[in-house]
Design a protein around this motif. Sequence first.
Motif, PDB file in Angstrom:
ATOM      1  N   ALA A 137      -8.407  -8.005  10.849  1.00  0.00           N
ATOM      2  CA  ALA A 137      -7.856  -6.927  11.680  1.00  0.00           C
ATOM      3  C   ALA A 137      -6.737  -7.449  12.581  1.00  0.00           C
ATOM      4  O   ALA A 137      -5.689  -6.798  12.713  1.00  0.00           O
ATOM      5  CB  ALA A 137      -8.962  -6.288  12.509  1.00  0.00           C
ATOM      6  N   GLU A 138      -6.943  -8.618  13.205  1.00  0.00           N
ATOM      7  CA  GLU A 138      -5.900  -9.217  14.045  1.00  0.00           C
ATOM      8  C   GLU A 138      -4.660  -9.547  13.217  1.00  0.00           C
ATOM      9  O   GLU A 138      -3.531  -9.326  13.648  1.00  0.00           O
ATOM     10  CB  GLU A 138      -6.409 -10.490  14.716  1.00  0.00           C
ATOM     11  CG  GLU A 138      -7.473 -10.285  15.753  1.00  0.00           C
ATOM     12  CD  GLU A 138      -8.161 -11.587  16.165  1.00  0.00           C
ATOM     13  OE1 GLU A 138      -8.789 -11.553  17.234  1.00  0.00           O
ATOM     14  OE2 GLU A 138      -8.086 -12.602  15.442  1.00  0.00           O
ATOM     15  N   SER A 139      -4.880 -10.061  12.029  1.00  0.00           N
ATOM     16  CA  SER A 139      -3.763 -10.424  11.152  1.00  0.00           C
ATOM     17  C   SER A 139      -2.988  -9.188  10.716  1.00  0.00           C
ATOM     18  O   SER A 139      -1.761  -9.215  10.635  1.00  0.00           O
ATOM     19  CB  SER A 139      -4.273 -11.173   9.926  1.00  0.00           C
ATOM     20  OG  SER A 139      -4.896 -12.369  10.319  1.00  0.00           O
ATOM     21  N   TRP A 140      -3.699  -8.099  10.434  1.00  0.00           N
ATOM     22  CA  TRP A 140      -3.035  -6.858  10.021  1.00  0.00           C
ATOM     23  C   TRP A 140      -2.194  -6.271  11.141  1.00  0.00           C
ATOM     24  O   TRP A 140      -1.219  -5.577  10.888  1.00  0.00           O
ATOM     25  CB  TRP A 140      -4.051  -5.842   9.525  1.00  0.00           C
ATOM     26  CG  TRP A 140      -4.539  -6.111   8.133  1.00  0.00           C
ATOM     27  CD1 TRP A 140      -4.019  -6.987   7.224  1.00  0.00           C
ATOM     28  CD2 TRP A 140      -5.645  -5.500   7.494  1.00  0.00           C
ATOM     29  NE1 TRP A 140      -4.751  -6.964   6.063  1.00  0.00           N
ATOM     30  CE2 TRP A 140      -5.755  -6.051   6.198  1.00  0.00           C
ATOM     31  CE3 TRP A 140      -6.574  -4.546   7.889  1.00  0.00           C
ATOM     32  CZ2 TRP A 140      -6.725  -5.666   5.299  1.00  0.00           C
ATOM     33  CZ3 TRP A 140      -7.552  -4.172   6.989  1.00  0.00           C
ATOM     34  CH2 TRP A 140      -7.630  -4.720   5.698  1.00  0.00           C
ATOM     35  N   GLU A 141      -2.575  -6.517  12.400  1.00  0.00           N
ATOM     36  CA  GLU A 141      -1.756  -6.039  13.513  1.00  0.00           C
ATOM     37  C   GLU A 141      -0.412  -6.755  13.525  1.00  0.00           C
ATOM     38  O   GLU A 141       0.617  -6.146  13.796  1.00  0.00           O
ATOM     39  CB  GLU A 141      -2.474  -6.263  14.838  1.00  0.00           C
ATOM     40  CG  GLU A 141      -3.628  -5.318  15.074  1.00  0.00           C
ATOM     41  CD  GLU A 141      -4.353  -5.596  16.381  1.00  0.00           C
ATOM     42  OE1 GLU A 141      -3.779  -6.263  17.269  1.00  0.00           O
ATOM     43  OE2 GLU A 141      -5.507  -5.145  16.505  1.00  0.00           O
ATOM     44  N   MET A 142      -0.447  -8.046  13.225  1.00  0.00           N
ATOM     45  CA  MET A 142       0.787  -8.830  13.225  1.00  0.00           C
ATOM     46  C   MET A 142       1.566  -8.660  11.922  1.00  0.00           C
ATOM     47  O   MET A 142       2.781  -8.584  11.917  1.00  0.00           O
ATOM     48  CB  MET A 142       0.470 -10.313  13.446  1.00  0.00           C
ATOM     49  CG  MET A 142       1.705 -11.175  13.617  1.00  0.00           C
ATOM     50  SD  MET A 142       1.289 -12.878  14.039  1.00  0.00           S
ATOM     51  CE  MET A 142       0.680 -12.675  15.708  1.00  0.00           C
ATOM     52  N   TYR A 143       0.849  -8.591  10.816  1.00  0.00           N
ATOM     53  CA  TYR A 143       1.449  -8.478   9.487  1.00  0.00           C
ATOM     54  C   TYR A 143       0.796  -7.304   8.767  1.00  0.00           C
ATOM     55  O   TYR A 143      -0.168  -7.496   8.013  1.00  0.00           O
ATOM     56  CB  TYR A 143       1.241  -9.762   8.678  1.00  0.00           C
ATOM     57  CG  TYR A 143       1.736 -11.002   9.369  1.00  0.00           C
ATOM     58  CD1 TYR A 143       3.109 -11.285   9.411  1.00  0.00           C
ATOM     59  CD2 TYR A 143       0.864 -11.875   9.985  1.00  0.00           C
ATOM     60  CE1 TYR A 143       3.564 -12.422  10.063  1.00  0.00           C
ATOM     61  CE2 TYR A 143       1.311 -13.022  10.642  1.00  0.00           C
ATOM     62  CZ  TYR A 143       2.670 -13.289  10.664  1.00  0.00           C
ATOM     63  OH  TYR A 143       3.118 -14.404  11.307  1.00  0.00           O
ATOM     64  N   PRO A 144       1.295  -6.083   8.989  1.00  0.00           N
ATOM     65  CA  PRO A 144       0.656  -4.908   8.376  1.00  0.00           C
ATOM     66  C   PRO A 144       0.634  -5.012   6.847  1.00  0.00           C
ATOM     67  O   PRO A 144       1.594  -5.525   6.239  1.00  0.00           O
ATOM     68  CB  PRO A 144       1.545  -3.746   8.821  1.00  0.00           C
ATOM     69  CG  PRO A 144       2.354  -4.259   9.955  1.00  0.00           C
ATOM     70  CD  PRO A 144       2.457  -5.729   9.785  1.00  0.00           C
ATOM     71  N   PRO A 145      -0.447  -4.522   6.246  1.00  0.00           N
ATOM     72  CA  PRO A 145      -0.511  -4.533   4.777  1.00  0.00           C
ATOM     73  C   PRO A 145       0.569  -3.618   4.205  1.00  0.00           C
ATOM     74  O   PRO A 145       0.937  -2.622   4.829  1.00  0.00           O
ATOM     75  CB  PRO A 145      -1.908  -3.999   4.452  1.00  0.00           C
ATOM     76  CG  PRO A 145      -2.555  -3.656   5.723  1.00  0.00           C
ATOM     77  CD  PRO A 145      -1.642  -3.971   6.852  1.00  0.00           C
ATOM     78  N   THR A 146       1.055  -3.961   3.045  1.00  0.00           N
ATOM     79  CA  THR A 146       2.073  -3.142   2.400  1.00  0.00           C
ATOM     80  C   THR A 146       1.411  -2.218   1.402  1.00  0.00           C
ATOM     81  O   THR A 146       0.321  -2.489   0.899  1.00  0.00           O
ATOM     82  CB  THR A 146       3.122  -4.001   1.668  1.00  0.00           C
ATOM     83  OG1 THR A 146       2.443  -4.791   0.684  1.00  0.00           O
ATOM     84  CG2 THR A 146       3.852  -4.901   2.637  1.00  0.00           C
ATOM     85  N   SER A 147       2.061  -1.134   1.104  1.00  0.00           N
ATOM     86  CA  SER A 147       1.554  -0.201   0.101  1.00  0.00           C
ATOM     87  C   SER A 147       1.904  -0.739  -1.279  1.00  0.00           C
ATOM     88  O   SER A 147       2.973  -1.298  -1.489  1.00  0.00           O
ATOM     89  CB  SER A 147       2.177   1.180   0.277  1.00  0.00           C
ATOM     90  OG  SER A 147       1.876   1.681   1.541  1.00  0.00           O
ATOM     91  N   GLN A 148       0.989  -0.541  -2.185  1.00  0.00           N
ATOM     92  CA  GLN A 148       1.252  -0.927  -3.569  1.00  0.00           C
ATOM     93  C   GLN A 148       2.014   0.214  -4.256  1.00  0.00           C
ATOM     94  O   GLN A 148       1.627   1.359  -4.170  1.00  0.00           O
ATOM     95  CB  GLN A 148      -0.060  -1.175  -4.323  1.00  0.00           C
ATOM     96  CG  GLN A 148      -0.832  -2.366  -3.805  1.00  0.00           C
ATOM     97  CD  GLN A 148      -0.116  -3.665  -4.120  1.00  0.00           C
ATOM     98  OE1 GLN A 148       0.547  -3.791  -5.125  1.00  0.00           O
ATOM     99  NE2 GLN A 148      -0.256  -4.632  -3.228  1.00  0.00           N
ATOM    100  N   VAL A 149       3.112  -0.119  -4.889  1.00  0.00           N
ATOM    101  CA  VAL A 149       3.913   0.875  -5.589  1.00  0.00           C
ATOM    102  C   VAL A 149       3.680   0.680  -7.077  1.00  0.00           C
ATOM    103  O   VAL A 149       3.892  -0.414  -7.608  1.00  0.00           O
ATOM    104  CB  VAL A 149       5.409   0.719  -5.253  1.00  0.00           C
ATOM    105  CG1 VAL A 149       6.238   1.723  -6.031  1.00  0.00           C
ATOM    106  CG2 VAL A 149       5.623   0.845  -3.756  1.00  0.00           C
ATOM    107  N   SER A 150       3.214   1.733  -7.732  1.00  0.00           N
ATOM    108  CA  SER A 150       3.008   1.622  -9.179  1.00  0.00           C
ATOM    109  C   SER A 150       4.315   1.933  -9.894  1.00  0.00           C
ATOM    110  O   SER A 150       5.129   2.713  -9.440  1.00  0.00           O
ATOM    111  CB  SER A 150       1.891   2.563  -9.643  1.00  0.00           C
ATOM    112  OG  SER A 150       2.216   3.880  -9.308  1.00  0.00           O
ATOM    113  N   ARG A 151       4.489   1.274 -11.012  1.00  0.00           N
ATOM    114  CA  ARG A 151       5.725   1.474 -11.797  1.00  0.00           C
ATOM    115  C   ARG A 151       5.418   2.201 -13.060  1.00  0.00           C
ATOM    116  O   ARG A 151       4.472   2.143 -13.668  1.00  0.00           O
ATOM    117  CB  ARG A 151       6.339   0.124 -12.113  1.00  0.00           C
ATOM    118  CG  ARG A 151       6.783  -0.563 -10.862  1.00  0.00           C
ATOM    119  CD  ARG A 151       7.398  -1.895 -11.233  1.00  0.00           C
ATOM    120  NE  ARG A 151       7.605  -2.666 -10.046  1.00  0.00           N
ATOM    121  CZ  ARG A 151       8.793  -3.037  -9.608  1.00  0.00           C
ATOM    122  NH1 ARG A 151       9.870  -2.716 -10.266  1.00  0.00           N
ATOM    123  NH2 ARG A 151       8.907  -3.733  -8.524  1.00  0.00           N
TER     124      ARG A 151
END
Length: 95
Positions: free
Chosen positions: A81-95
């Motif tokens: 949770a602390e890490s996600w505050e600093m480095y938010p997760p990215t959305s996965q983009v399907s191709r």
Amino acid sequence: MLESAGISTALIAAPGRLFLAISTDGLTDVQKDGCIEHDNALWLPIDMRLLGTSFEEAHSAASAELEYLKNTASFDIATTAESWEMYPPTSQVSR
């Protein structure tokens, strides 16, 4: 995967080692022995080198090593949770 199931996780960085930890929130009958305190919560450390063995064996090995390190070196704990505050997760983009 644990985070998506509502189980908080953390990484414990020690000299030359990295341990996984899971939060004891919501668990019953948790013994404080073998746990690490961080931010007013108890965490169960797991030795990732012992994946494939029993949970108890991986937990006991991590607990013993971290108990030793408490007296001889330092280690840092970073929750997901602390890490996600600093480095938010990215959305996965399907191709």
